[in-house]
Design a protein around this motif. Structure first.
Motif, PDB file in Angstrom:
ATOM      1  N   GLY A 279       0.738  -1.309  -0.205  1.00 37.14           N
ATOM      2  CA  GLY A 279      -0.207  -0.081  -0.096  1.00 37.14           C
ATOM      3  C   GLY A 279       0.707   1.419  -0.083  1.00 37.14           C
ATOM      4  N   THR A 280       1.995   1.107  -0.375  1.00 37.32           N
ATOM      5  CA  THR A 280       2.963   2.256  -0.471  1.00 37.32           C
ATOM      6  C   THR A 280       2.897   2.870  -1.837  1.00 37.32           C
ATOM      7  OG1 THR A 280       4.434   1.928   0.704  1.00 37.32           O
ATOM      8  CG2 THR A 280       5.327   3.447  -0.600  1.00 37.32           C
ATOM      9  N   ILE A 281       2.264   4.117  -2.018  1.00 41.20           N
ATOM     10  CA  ILE A 281       2.219   4.864  -3.586  1.00 41.20           C
ATOM     11  C   ILE A 281       3.286   5.654  -3.537  1.00 41.20           C
ATOM     12  CG2 ILE A 281       0.752   6.460  -4.704  1.00 41.20           C
ATOM     13  CD1 ILE A 281      -1.683   5.449  -3.214  1.00 41.20           C
ATOM     14  N   SER A 282       3.950   5.400  -4.929  1.00 40.89           N
ATOM     15  CA  SER A 282       4.847   6.195  -5.059  1.00 40.89           C
ATOM     16  C   SER A 282       4.594   7.118  -6.495  1.00 40.89           C
ATOM     17  CB  SER A 282       6.307   5.255  -5.629  1.00 40.89           C
ATOM     18  OG  SER A 282       6.769   4.599  -4.815  1.00 40.89           O
ATOM     19  N   LEU A 283       4.788   8.399  -6.130  1.00 40.28           N
ATOM     20  CA  LEU A 283       4.340   9.199  -7.541  1.00 40.28           C
ATOM     21  C   LEU A 283       5.574   9.804  -8.132  1.00 40.28           C
ATOM     22  CD1 LEU A 283       1.284  10.655  -5.930  1.00 40.28           C
ATOM     23  CD2 LEU A 283       1.160   8.880  -7.601  1.00 40.28           C
ATOM     24  N   ASN A 284       5.579  10.069  -9.248  1.00 39.63           N
ATOM     25  CA  ASN A 284       6.650  10.808  -9.933  1.00 39.63           C
ATOM     26  C   ASN A 284       6.522  12.516  -9.833  1.00 39.63           C
ATOM     27  OD1 ASN A 284       8.054  11.853 -12.001  1.00 39.63           O
ATOM     28  ND2 ASN A 284       7.888  10.164 -13.486  1.00 39.63           N
ATOM     29  N   ALA A 285       7.732  13.043  -9.324  1.00 43.75           N
ATOM     30  CA  ALA A 285       7.532  14.260  -9.274  1.00 43.75           C
ATOM     31  C   ALA A 285       7.301  15.147 -10.437  1.00 43.75           C
ATOM     32  CB  ALA A 285       9.054  14.831  -8.730  1.00 43.75           C
ATOM     33  N   LYS A 286       7.152  14.623 -11.701  1.00 46.37           N
ATOM     34  CA  LYS A 286       7.099  15.248 -12.919  1.00 46.37           C
ATOM     35  C   LYS A 286       5.580  15.389 -13.145  1.00 46.37           C
ATOM     36  CE  LYS A 286      11.146  13.428 -15.407  1.00 46.37           C
ATOM     37  NZ  LYS A 286      11.367  12.580 -14.180  1.00 46.37           N
ATOM     38  N   LEU A 287       4.703  14.664 -12.357  1.00 44.55           N
ATOM     39  CA  LEU A 287       3.227  15.070 -12.189  1.00 44.55           C
ATOM     40  C   LEU A 287       2.856  16.461 -12.016  1.00 44.55           C
ATOM     41  CD1 LEU A 287       1.755  12.089 -10.041  1.00 44.55           C
ATOM     42  CD2 LEU A 287       1.281  12.305 -12.304  1.00 44.55           C
ATOM     43  N   MET A 288       3.790  17.339 -11.553  1.00 43.40           N
ATOM     44  CA  MET A 288       3.833  18.619 -11.302  1.00 43.40           C
ATOM     45  C   MET A 288       3.607  19.516 -12.702  1.00 43.40           C
ATOM     46  SD  MET A 288       3.460  18.910  -8.048  1.00 43.40           S
ATOM     47  CE  MET A 288       3.662  20.720  -7.672  1.00 43.40           C
ATOM     48  N   PHE A 289       4.126  18.866 -13.763  1.00 43.10           N
ATOM     49  CA  PHE A 289       4.028  19.355 -15.200  1.00 43.10           C
ATOM     50  C   PHE A 289       2.761  19.377 -15.754  1.00 43.10           C
ATOM     51  CE2 PHE A 289       8.908  19.058 -14.367  1.00 43.10           C
ATOM     52  CZ  PHE A 289       8.896  20.328 -14.150  1.00 43.10           C
ATOM     53  N   LEU A 290       1.884  18.349 -15.125  1.00 48.96           N
ATOM     54  CA  LEU A 290       0.609  17.991 -16.055  1.00 48.96           C
ATOM     55  C   LEU A 290      -0.472  18.769 -15.295  1.00 48.96           C
ATOM     56  CD1 LEU A 290       0.699  14.211 -15.910  1.00 48.96           C
ATOM     57  CD2 LEU A 290       1.747  15.615 -17.243  1.00 48.96           C
ATOM     58  N   PRO A 291      -1.422  18.934 -16.140  1.00 46.38           N
ATOM     59  CA  PRO A 291      -2.820  19.787 -15.823  1.00 46.38           C
ATOM     60  C   PRO A 291      -3.441  18.732 -14.584  1.00 46.38           C
ATOM     61  CG  PRO A 291      -3.250  18.673 -18.036  1.00 46.38           C
ATOM     62  CD  PRO A 291      -1.737  18.403 -17.574  1.00 46.38           C
ATOM     63  N   PRO A 292      -4.338  19.452 -13.819  1.00 43.52           N
ATOM     64  CA  PRO A 292      -4.821  18.860 -12.516  1.00 43.52           C
ATOM     65  C   PRO A 292      -5.692  17.764 -12.763  1.00 43.52           C
ATOM     66  CG  PRO A 292      -4.969  21.264 -12.462  1.00 43.52           C
ATOM     67  CD  PRO A 292      -4.562  21.133 -13.571  1.00 43.52           C
ATOM     68  N   ASN A 293      -6.265  17.645 -13.964  1.00 43.17           N
ATOM     69  CA  ASN A 293      -7.225  16.534 -14.280  1.00 43.17           C
ATOM     70  C   ASN A 293      -6.501  15.295 -14.613  1.00 43.17           C
ATOM     71  OD1 ASN A 293      -6.471  17.654 -16.817  1.00 43.17           O
ATOM     72  ND2 ASN A 293      -7.893  16.279 -17.838  1.00 43.17           N
ATOM     73  N   LEU A 294      -5.216  15.339 -15.149  1.00 44.40           N
ATOM     74  CA  LEU A 294      -4.412  14.252 -15.494  1.00 44.40           C
ATOM     75  C   LEU A 294      -3.705  13.826 -14.177  1.00 44.40           C
ATOM     76  CD1 LEU A 294      -2.967  15.087 -18.893  1.00 44.40           C
ATOM     77  CD2 LEU A 294      -5.094  13.755 -18.318  1.00 44.40           C
ATOM     78  N   VAL A 295      -3.282  14.638 -13.272  1.00 48.86           N
ATOM     79  CA  VAL A 295      -2.837  14.288 -11.894  1.00 48.86           C
ATOM     80  C   VAL A 295      -3.985  13.631 -11.323  1.00 48.86           C
ATOM     81  CG1 VAL A 295      -1.774  15.170  -9.661  1.00 48.86           C
ATOM     82  CG2 VAL A 295      -1.321  16.432 -11.869  1.00 48.86           C
ATOM     83  N   ASN A 296      -5.289  14.100 -11.262  1.00 48.24           N
ATOM     84  CA  ASN A 296      -6.008  13.298 -10.598  1.00 48.24           C
ATOM     85  C   ASN A 296      -6.441  11.784 -10.992  1.00 48.24           C
ATOM     86  OD1 ASN A 296      -8.105  14.484  -8.627  1.00 48.24           O
ATOM     87  ND2 ASN A 296      -9.581  13.105  -9.791  1.00 48.24           N
ATOM     88  N   HIS A 297      -6.142  11.837 -12.275  1.00 46.91           N
ATOM     89  CA  HIS A 297      -6.446  10.381 -13.034  1.00 46.91           C
ATOM     90  C   HIS A 297      -5.389   9.496 -12.510  1.00 46.91           C
ATOM     91  CE1 HIS A 297      -6.591   7.337 -16.177  1.00 46.91           C
ATOM     92  NE2 HIS A 297      -5.408   7.529 -16.408  1.00 46.91           N
ATOM     93  N   VAL A 298      -3.967  10.041 -12.252  1.00 50.30           N
ATOM     94  CA  VAL A 298      -2.859   8.978 -11.930  1.00 50.30           C
ATOM     95  C   VAL A 298      -3.165   8.675 -10.600  1.00 50.30           C
ATOM     96  CG1 VAL A 298      -0.608   9.023 -11.400  1.00 50.30           C
ATOM     97  CG2 VAL A 298      -1.492  10.006 -13.649  1.00 50.30           C
TER      98      VAL A 298
END
Ligand SMILES: [Zn+2]
Length: 234
Positions: free
Chosen positions: A167-186
């Motif tokens: 249950g550890t979620i790892s997220l890519n820091a580059k998500l910051m370059f995406l629009p909010p709807n795509l971040v939400n999707h990830v």
């Protein structure tokens, strides 16, 4: 005879020419201010044996990109933030990035050193990502009844996120370059993995119940790598 590639760093503290070799920066020639750079090739030639031995020890060193330019600013669509960057050189060997207000970043230190500047920008990006994505994921999980144990932010090369069996979620820091709807999707995608650790039918059904247009979002996600700033990619 071909000289090895090198960078020059001017230092007001240096009294003599100094050579340093590291896996990150390659060969760096530190010279006192006012030093005549035309003398460098001759000096390097004299130290050739030492340089070659050290370079061999480290193996291939990343290419120095002569066309590289310091970014004038950073846009983070995920957070709806636009930062301009103020550069200040000093004798520090590394670069420190701090926010002066909510739109100006100060990069202080060895800002002419591409490797150091990139490293500092990536560290800053990670901090911003942690700051934004932790509450975002926590809120989404609470709203939809998911549980995750930990959130980590990483610099992944080719994936947006992952979820471990613990249950550890790892997220890519580059998500910051995406629009909010795509971040939400990830984020939703990774949260669904806390229940189904695969991409099977049940997984897609659950994701579709939370985000009916998830297939379009997935497709849009593939187009986004082209919009990343150069410093974040390598
Ligand atoms: Zn997945």
């Amino acid at each position: 005879m071909m000289l090895p590639r090198y960078r020059v760093r001017r230092s007001s503290r240096a009294r003599h020419v100094n050579l340093t070799i590291s896996p990150v920066d390659g060969l760096v020639v530190v010279v006192p201010r006012g030093f005549d750079e035309r003398l460098i090739p001759g000096l390097l030639d004299e130290q050739r044996t030492w340089i070659d031995a050290r370079l061999d020890r480290f193996g291939p060193i990343p290419d120095i990109n002569p066309g590289w330019q310091r970014p004038a600013g950073v846009s983070l669509p995920a957070a709806n933030e636009r930062w301009s960057i103020d550069y200040r050189t000093n004798d520090s060997a590394s670069v420190r990035i701090t926010a002066r207000d909510d739109a100006i970043l100060c990069a202080t230190g060895a800002v002419e050193n591409e490797a150091q500047l990139r490293a500092a920008l990536l560290r800053w990006l990670k901090r911003r990502a942690q700051h934004l994505l932790t509450p975002w994921t926590t809120e989404l999980a609470a709203r939809h009844g998911f549980k995750f144990s930990r959130l980590t932010i990483r610099h992944q090369r080719s994936r947006w996120g992952s979820c471990s069996s613990r249950g550890t979620i790892s997220l890519n820091a580059k998500l910051m370059f995406l629009p909010p709807n795509l971040v939400n999707h990830v984020l939703l995608h990774e949260l669904c993995h806390t229940i189904y650790p695969h991409h099977g039918h049940e997984f897609h059904e659950l994701l579709a119940s939370l985000e009916p247009d998830h297939r379009q979002q997935r497709a849009a996600l593939r187009e986004t790598w082209a919009n990343m700033p150069d410093w974040a990619l390598r």
